[in-house]
Design a protein around this motif. Sequence first.
Motif, PDB file in Angstrom:
ATOM      1  N   ALA A 164       0.829  -1.205   0.000  1.00 27.60           N
ATOM      2  CA  ALA A 164       0.000   0.000   0.000  1.00 27.60           C
ATOM      3  C   ALA A 164       0.863   1.255   0.000  1.00 27.60           C
ATOM      4  N   ALA A 165       0.327   2.302  -0.591  1.00 28.63           N
ATOM      5  CA  ALA A 165       1.040   3.584  -0.602  1.00 28.63           C
ATOM      6  C   ALA A 165       1.094   4.172   0.794  1.00 28.63           C
ATOM      7  N   GLN A 166       2.124   4.939   1.051  1.00 33.53           N
ATOM      8  CA  GLN A 166       2.243   5.647   2.329  1.00 33.53           C
ATOM      9  C   GLN A 166       2.387   7.127   2.045  1.00 33.53           C
ATOM     10  N   PRO A 167       1.487   7.962   2.599  1.00 33.36           N
ATOM     11  CA  PRO A 167       1.608   9.407   2.335  1.00 33.36           C
ATOM     12  C   PRO A 167       2.846   9.975   3.020  1.00 33.36           C
ATOM     13  N   ASP A 195       0.591  11.278  -1.751  1.00 33.42           N
ATOM     14  CA  ASP A 195      -0.598  11.305  -0.908  1.00 33.42           C
ATOM     15  C   ASP A 195      -0.982   9.877  -0.542  1.00 33.42           C
ATOM     16  N   SER A 196      -2.105   9.699   0.163  1.00 32.93           N
ATOM     17  CA  SER A 196      -2.487   8.375   0.654  1.00 32.93           C
ATOM     18  C   SER A 196      -2.859   7.411  -0.463  1.00 32.93           C
ATOM     19  N   ALA A 197      -3.150   7.907  -1.655  1.00 32.73           N
ATOM     20  CA  ALA A 197      -3.457   7.040  -2.790  1.00 32.73           C
ATOM     21  C   ALA A 197      -2.214   6.711  -3.603  1.00 32.73           C
ATOM     22  N   GLY A 198      -1.075   7.285  -3.223  1.00 31.55           N
ATOM     23  CA  GLY A 198       0.163   7.023  -3.936  1.00 31.55           C
ATOM     24  C   GLY A 198       0.427   7.970  -5.083  1.00 31.55           C
ATOM     25  N   ALA A 199      -0.444   8.967  -5.260  1.00 31.21           N
ATOM     26  CA  ALA A 199      -0.216   9.959  -6.322  1.00 31.21           C
ATOM     27  C   ALA A 199       0.940  10.867  -5.921  1.00 31.21           C
ATOM     28  N   SER A 200       1.769  11.209  -6.880  1.00 33.11           N
ATOM     29  CA  SER A 200       2.942  12.029  -6.595  1.00 33.11           C
ATOM     30  C   SER A 200       2.621  13.513  -6.729  1.00 33.11           C
ATOM     31  N   HIS A 201       3.299  14.311  -5.908  1.00 33.09           N
ATOM     32  CA  HIS A 201       3.135  15.768  -5.922  1.00 33.09           C
ATOM     33  C   HIS A 201       4.513  16.385  -5.757  1.00 33.09           C
ATOM     34  N   GLU A 202       4.884  17.232  -6.717  1.00 37.68           N
ATOM     35  CA  GLU A 202       6.177  17.903  -6.658  1.00 37.68           C
ATOM     36  C   GLU A 202       6.063  19.146  -5.768  1.00 37.68           C
ATOM     37  N   VAL A 203       6.803  19.114  -4.682  1.00 38.06           N
ATOM     38  CA  VAL A 203       6.795  20.241  -3.745  1.00 38.06           C
ATOM     39  C   VAL A 203       8.124  20.977  -3.862  1.00 38.06           C
ATOM     40  N   SER A 204       8.047  22.278  -4.039  1.00 43.67           N
ATOM     41  CA  SER A 204       9.257  23.096  -4.083  1.00 43.67           C
ATOM     42  C   SER A 204       9.297  23.992  -2.846  1.00 43.67           C
ATOM     43  N   ILE A 205      10.466  24.090  -2.250  1.00 38.47           N
ATOM     44  CA  ILE A 205      10.677  24.955  -1.090  1.00 38.47           C
ATOM     45  C   ILE A 205      11.711  25.999  -1.480  1.00 38.47           C
TER      46      ILE A 205
END
Length: 417
Positions: A164-167, A195-205
């Motif tokens: 399972a995906a892990q957020p 996220d909890s569904a395993g979808a990727s999100h590119e975060v920039s800081i």
Amino acid sequence: MMRALFAGVSGLRNHQIRMDVIGNNIANVNTVAFKSSRASFKESFVQTLQGASRPSATLGGTNPMQIGTGVNLGSVDQIFTQGSLEATGSPFDFGIQGDSMFVLHNGQRRVYSRAGNFKLDADGRMVLGNTGFLLQGINADSLGNFSTGSAVGDIQLRLSDRAAAQPTSALTLAGNLDAGAAVGATHTMTVTTYDSAGASHEVSITFTKTAAATWDWAAACPTATVAPAGTGTVSFASNGSLAGFTYPGGGAGLTLTPTTGGAPFNMTINAGTVGGIDGLAGFANPSNAVVSGQNGYPSGELLDITVDQFGVISGFFSNGVTRSLAQIALGSFTNPSGLTRAGDNAFEESSNSGIAIVGFAGVTNDSTITAGALEGSNVDISQEFTNMIVTQRGFQANARVITTADELLNELVNLRR
């Protein structure tokens, strides 16, 4: 003379049994994990011709006079010495080092075996290759955890399992923000979160220098809303060590809400130890700070399986997760030589073997499991051929006793000629 005949016949009969045992040992010299046997003899009934007498004041005592009547089979002992391990390369070949045995189920009851040539059947159950007997153990739950109350049963590997995906819940920062940079200078780092569904999100800081040894930072993501909005602050001491790290709005973390409708997930940022340089640092060197780690991952498919020395079967998934799937059970006995052979390289409990103590390698017994190897037969060919020669000579000698006794009886019959 008749006693000699009977003794010779008993010798022939029991040496034949010993030869049968030797022949079976040699026949199984290449049988996986075969345990050899040894025949031993005992003296048969003894006829007393005269008993012993006590010494008197004038005469010494006399010993008893007895004549044996042959030999009987004393025992056929099973020799449970360790066989040598041979590497096979097959991941489902297991060799045991120690006194324990694999616990199997033959469809009706439990049996025990040292043979470890297992394979998977169509249902994902681990079975002994030549019989289909089911290997026993405990299965882990979907998170790879073993329950202390789990009953020992059939090991079944779910090869279609997915991890399972892990957020993402934590980011770790490391590196330097240039203390010599001008006010207004920026430095951006990017990381892929899930996220909890395993979808990727590119975060920039993005870090922006606002004063000497002080930087503001803000997080942004094109596929998720970052809250709270605004900027946080990171500051450094005069020696370049981390002095403080705050979140936007004075909170304790960030919340990302996917714009595609996924569940929000919370995320903290570990910038290092205040007063240390194990995370972010502020030296007069070029900025090279990065996100050195994040703990989220997408779902993954099972790619490979390994077995460790304790019999724990672990699965490797395409998302980099390693998870326990099952653990092999081992049985040990107080007197393994008392087990009854059940054929097919298997043994059953007997009234003199003791009950099976079922447990796990390295926990309830000292045995270990070697994956990718099989235990060979413990038959010593040189010893068996030596025993064969001795047995053959013993058989010949007893046959000679019979022929000699026959000649004596023939002479007796011919006295009236």
